[in-house]
Design a protein around this motif. Structure first.
Motif, PDB file in Angstrom:
ATOM      1  N   VAL A 101      15.958 -28.581 -25.751  1.00  0.00           N
ATOM      2  CA  VAL A 101      16.105 -29.410 -26.940  1.00  0.00           C
ATOM      3  C   VAL A 101      16.669 -28.540 -28.052  1.00  0.00           C
ATOM      4  O   VAL A 101      16.136 -27.477 -28.343  1.00  0.00           O
ATOM      5  CB  VAL A 101      14.749 -30.018 -27.361  1.00  0.00           C
ATOM      6  N   LYS A 102      17.764 -29.010 -28.646  1.00  0.00           N
ATOM      7  CA  LYS A 102      18.375 -28.265 -29.733  1.00  0.00           C
ATOM      8  C   LYS A 102      17.442 -28.268 -30.929  1.00  0.00           C
ATOM      9  O   LYS A 102      16.933 -29.309 -31.325  1.00  0.00           O
ATOM     10  CB  LYS A 102      19.704 -28.904 -30.141  1.00  0.00           C
ATOM     11  N   GLN A 103      17.212 -27.114 -31.498  1.00  0.00           N
ATOM     12  CA  GLN A 103      16.345 -27.011 -32.657  1.00  0.00           C
ATOM     13  C   GLN A 103      16.965 -27.750 -33.835  1.00  0.00           C
ATOM     14  O   GLN A 103      18.179 -27.725 -34.034  1.00  0.00           O
ATOM     15  CB  GLN A 103      16.125 -25.533 -33.015  1.00  0.00           C
ATOM     16  N   GLY A 104      16.125 -28.433 -34.587  1.00  0.00           N
ATOM     17  CA  GLY A 104      16.603 -29.133 -35.773  1.00  0.00           C
ATOM     18  C   GLY A 104      17.268 -30.462 -35.472  1.00  0.00           C
ATOM     19  O   GLY A 104      17.824 -31.076 -36.363  1.00  0.00           O
ATOM     20  N   THR A 105      17.212 -30.897 -34.229  1.00  0.00           N
ATOM     21  CA  THR A 105      17.815 -32.164 -33.849  1.00  0.00           C
ATOM     22  C   THR A 105      16.745 -33.050 -33.236  1.00  0.00           C
ATOM     23  O   THR A 105      15.909 -32.587 -32.466  1.00  0.00           O
ATOM     24  CB  THR A 105      18.952 -31.950 -32.822  1.00  0.00           C
ATOM     25  N   ASP A 106      16.765 -34.311 -33.588  1.00  0.00           N
ATOM     26  CA  ASP A 106      15.806 -35.276 -33.074  1.00  0.00           C
ATOM     27  C   ASP A 106      15.948 -35.385 -31.565  1.00  0.00           C
ATOM     28  O   ASP A 106      17.042 -35.552 -31.036  1.00  0.00           O
ATOM     29  CB  ASP A 106      16.092 -36.613 -33.753  1.00  0.00           C
ATOM     30  N   TRP A 107      14.834 -35.316 -30.837  1.00  0.00           N
ATOM     31  CA  TRP A 107      14.890 -35.361 -29.377  1.00  0.00           C
ATOM     32  C   TRP A 107      15.418 -36.701 -28.888  1.00  0.00           C
ATOM     33  O   TRP A 107      16.085 -36.757 -27.852  1.00  0.00           O
ATOM     34  CB  TRP A 107      13.528 -35.037 -28.760  1.00  0.00           C
ATOM     35  N   VAL A 108      15.143 -37.781 -29.631  1.00  0.00           N
ATOM     36  CA  VAL A 108      15.650 -39.101 -29.242  1.00  0.00           C
ATOM     37  C   VAL A 108      17.178 -39.096 -29.299  1.00  0.00           C
ATOM     38  O   VAL A 108      17.849 -39.557 -28.379  1.00  0.00           O
ATOM     39  CB  VAL A 108      15.059 -40.210 -30.146  1.00  0.00           C
ATOM     40  N   GLU A 109      17.700 -38.557 -30.365  1.00  0.00           N
ATOM     41  CA  GLU A 109      19.152 -38.454 -30.526  1.00  0.00           C
ATOM     42  C   GLU A 109      19.757 -37.641 -29.379  1.00  0.00           C
ATOM     43  O   GLU A 109      20.800 -37.999 -28.829  1.00  0.00           O
ATOM     44  CB  GLU A 109      19.456 -37.796 -31.868  1.00  0.00           C
ATOM     45  N   GLN A 110      19.097 -36.562 -29.000  1.00  0.00           N
ATOM     46  CA  GLN A 110      19.604 -35.728 -27.909  1.00  0.00           C
ATOM     47  C   GLN A 110      19.585 -36.460 -26.575  1.00  0.00           C
ATOM     48  O   GLN A 110      20.529 -36.364 -25.791  1.00  0.00           O
ATOM     49  CB  GLN A 110      18.782 -34.450 -27.806  1.00  0.00           C
ATOM     50  N   LEU A 111      18.513 -37.223 -26.332  1.00  0.00           N
ATOM     51  CA  LEU A 111      18.424 -37.953 -25.072  1.00  0.00           C
ATOM     52  C   LEU A 111      19.490 -39.041 -25.003  1.00  0.00           C
ATOM     53  O   LEU A 111      20.135 -39.225 -23.967  1.00  0.00           O
ATOM     54  CB  LEU A 111      17.028 -38.551 -24.895  1.00  0.00           C
ATOM     55  N   VAL A 112      19.721 -39.726 -26.111  1.00  0.00           N
ATOM     56  CA  VAL A 112      20.760 -40.754 -26.142  1.00  0.00           C
ATOM     57  C   VAL A 112      22.130 -40.115 -25.942  1.00  0.00           C
ATOM     58  O   VAL A 112      22.978 -40.648 -25.217  1.00  0.00           O
ATOM     59  CB  VAL A 112      20.693 -41.572 -27.453  1.00  0.00           C
ATOM     60  N   GLU A 113      22.356 -38.959 -26.546  1.00  0.00           N
ATOM     61  CA  GLU A 113      23.623 -38.242 -26.354  1.00  0.00           C
ATOM     62  C   GLU A 113      23.815 -37.884 -24.883  1.00  0.00           C
ATOM     63  O   GLU A 113      24.918 -38.066 -24.329  1.00  0.00           O
ATOM     64  CB  GLU A 113      23.653 -36.977 -27.208  1.00  0.00           C
ATOM     65  N   LEU A 114      22.763 -37.402 -24.232  1.00  0.00           N
ATOM     66  CA  LEU A 114      22.861 -37.097 -22.803  1.00  0.00           C
ATOM     67  C   LEU A 114      23.182 -38.354 -22.005  1.00  0.00           C
ATOM     68  O   LEU A 114      23.963 -38.308 -21.049  1.00  0.00           O
ATOM     69  CB  LEU A 114      21.565 -36.472 -22.290  1.00  0.00           C
ATOM     70  N   HIS A 115      22.597 -39.472 -22.396  1.00  0.00           N
ATOM     71  CA  HIS A 115      22.860 -40.735 -21.708  1.00  0.00           C
ATOM     72  C   HIS A 115      24.337 -41.108 -21.824  1.00  0.00           C
ATOM     73  O   HIS A 115      24.970 -41.467 -20.830  1.00  0.00           O
ATOM     74  CB  HIS A 115      21.975 -41.847 -22.281  1.00  0.00           C
ATOM     75  N   VAL A 116      24.875 -41.021 -23.022  1.00  0.00           N
ATOM     76  CA  VAL A 116      26.289 -41.354 -23.242  1.00  0.00           C
ATOM     77  C   VAL A 116      27.177 -40.433 -22.409  1.00  0.00           C
ATOM     78  O   VAL A 116      28.104 -40.890 -21.738  1.00  0.00           O
ATOM     79  CB  VAL A 116      26.652 -41.256 -24.742  1.00  0.00           C
ATOM     80  N   ALA A 142      26.385 -38.693 -19.710  1.00  0.00           N
ATOM     81  CA  ALA A 142      26.187 -38.951 -18.284  1.00  0.00           C
ATOM     82  C   ALA A 142      26.910 -40.227 -17.855  1.00  0.00           C
ATOM     83  O   ALA A 142      27.534 -40.269 -16.790  1.00  0.00           O
ATOM     84  CB  ALA A 142      24.696 -39.053 -17.967  1.00  0.00           C
ATOM     85  N   GLU A 143      26.844 -41.257 -18.683  1.00  0.00           N
ATOM     86  CA  GLU A 143      27.525 -42.523 -18.382  1.00  0.00           C
ATOM     87  C   GLU A 143      29.034 -42.341 -18.305  1.00  0.00           C
ATOM     88  O   GLU A 143      29.726 -43.126 -17.665  1.00  0.00           O
ATOM     89  CB  GLU A 143      27.197 -43.567 -19.452  1.00  0.00           C
ATOM     90  N   ASN A 144      29.531 -41.317 -18.970  1.00  0.00           N
ATOM     91  CA  ASN A 144      30.967 -41.062 -18.991  1.00  0.00           C
ATOM     92  C   ASN A 144      31.378 -39.935 -18.058  1.00  0.00           C
ATOM     93  O   ASN A 144      32.441 -39.339 -18.212  1.00  0.00           O
ATOM     94  CB  ASN A 144      31.428 -40.803 -20.428  1.00  0.00           C
ATOM     95  N   GLY A 145      30.518 -39.649 -17.079  1.00  0.00           N
ATOM     96  CA  GLY A 145      30.890 -38.730 -16.014  1.00  0.00           C
ATOM     97  C   GLY A 145      30.548 -37.271 -16.194  1.00  0.00           C
ATOM     98  O   GLY A 145      30.979 -36.444 -15.385  1.00  0.00           O
ATOM     99  N   ASP A 146      29.781 -36.922 -17.200  1.00  0.00           N
ATOM    100  CA  ASP A 146      29.406 -35.520 -17.413  1.00  0.00           C
ATOM    101  C   ASP A 146      28.255 -35.172 -16.470  1.00  0.00           C
ATOM    102  O   ASP A 146      27.099 -35.535 -16.709  1.00  0.00           O
ATOM    103  CB  ASP A 146      29.013 -35.307 -18.869  1.00  0.00           C
ATOM    104  N   ALA A 147      28.566 -34.473 -15.392  1.00  0.00           N
ATOM    105  CA  ALA A 147      27.566 -34.142 -14.375  1.00  0.00           C
ATOM    106  C   ALA A 147      26.468 -33.235 -14.926  1.00  0.00           C
ATOM    107  O   ALA A 147      25.299 -33.381 -14.547  1.00  0.00           O
ATOM    108  CB  ALA A 147      28.243 -33.504 -13.172  1.00  0.00           C
ATOM    109  N   ASP A 148      26.818 -32.308 -15.792  1.00  0.00           N
ATOM    110  CA  ASP A 148      25.816 -31.410 -16.362  1.00  0.00           C
ATOM    111  C   ASP A 148      24.830 -32.201 -17.225  1.00  0.00           C
ATOM    112  O   ASP A 148      23.621 -31.988 -17.147  1.00  0.00           O
ATOM    113  CB  ASP A 148      26.474 -30.298 -17.182  1.00  0.00           C
ATOM    114  N   ALA A 149      25.331 -33.117 -18.028  1.00  0.00           N
ATOM    115  CA  ALA A 149      24.462 -33.945 -18.858  1.00  0.00           C
ATOM    116  C   ALA A 149      23.557 -34.808 -17.978  1.00  0.00           C
ATOM    117  O   ALA A 149      22.373 -34.962 -18.265  1.00  0.00           O
ATOM    118  CB  ALA A 149      25.284 -34.820 -19.804  1.00  0.00           C
ATOM    119  N   ALA A 150      24.104 -35.350 -16.917  1.00  0.00           N
ATOM    120  CA  ALA A 150      23.318 -36.177 -16.001  1.00  0.00           C
ATOM    121  C   ALA A 150      22.203 -35.356 -15.357  1.00  0.00           C
ATOM    122  O   ALA A 150      21.062 -35.819 -15.249  1.00  0.00           O
ATOM    123  CB  ALA A 150      24.215 -36.786 -14.935  1.00  0.00           C
TER     124      ALA A 150
END
Length: 63
Positions: free
Chosen positions: A4-19, A21-29
């Motif tokens: 989890v990036k320090q100073g960043t909301d974990w919800v925001e980070q999880l949603v970013e990973l979702h976006v 991953a949905e767009n083909g980023d294997a590392d994010a998935a």
């Protein structure tokens, strides 16, 4: 939990990973899968985001 990036909301980070991953980023998935596998709160949010995305993809008026 995933890195989890320090100073960043974990919800925001999880949603970013979702976006990403949905767009083909294997590392994010991979990172998201690890995170939701070990964190029930993150898993619940992930499921909620997936449901919201699916609902938004449906043509208007077809609930």
């Amino acid at each position: 939990m995933a890195d989890v990036k320090q100073g960043t909301d974990w919800v925001e980070q999880l949603v970013e990973l979702h976006v990403l991953a949905e767009n083909g980023d294997a590392d994010a998935a991979r990172r998201a899968a690890e995170w939701v596998a070990e964190d029930p709160t993150a898993r619940a949010l992930w499921t909620s985001v997936e449901n919201d995305c699916e609902r938004l993809r449906q043509p208007s008026g077809q609930d």
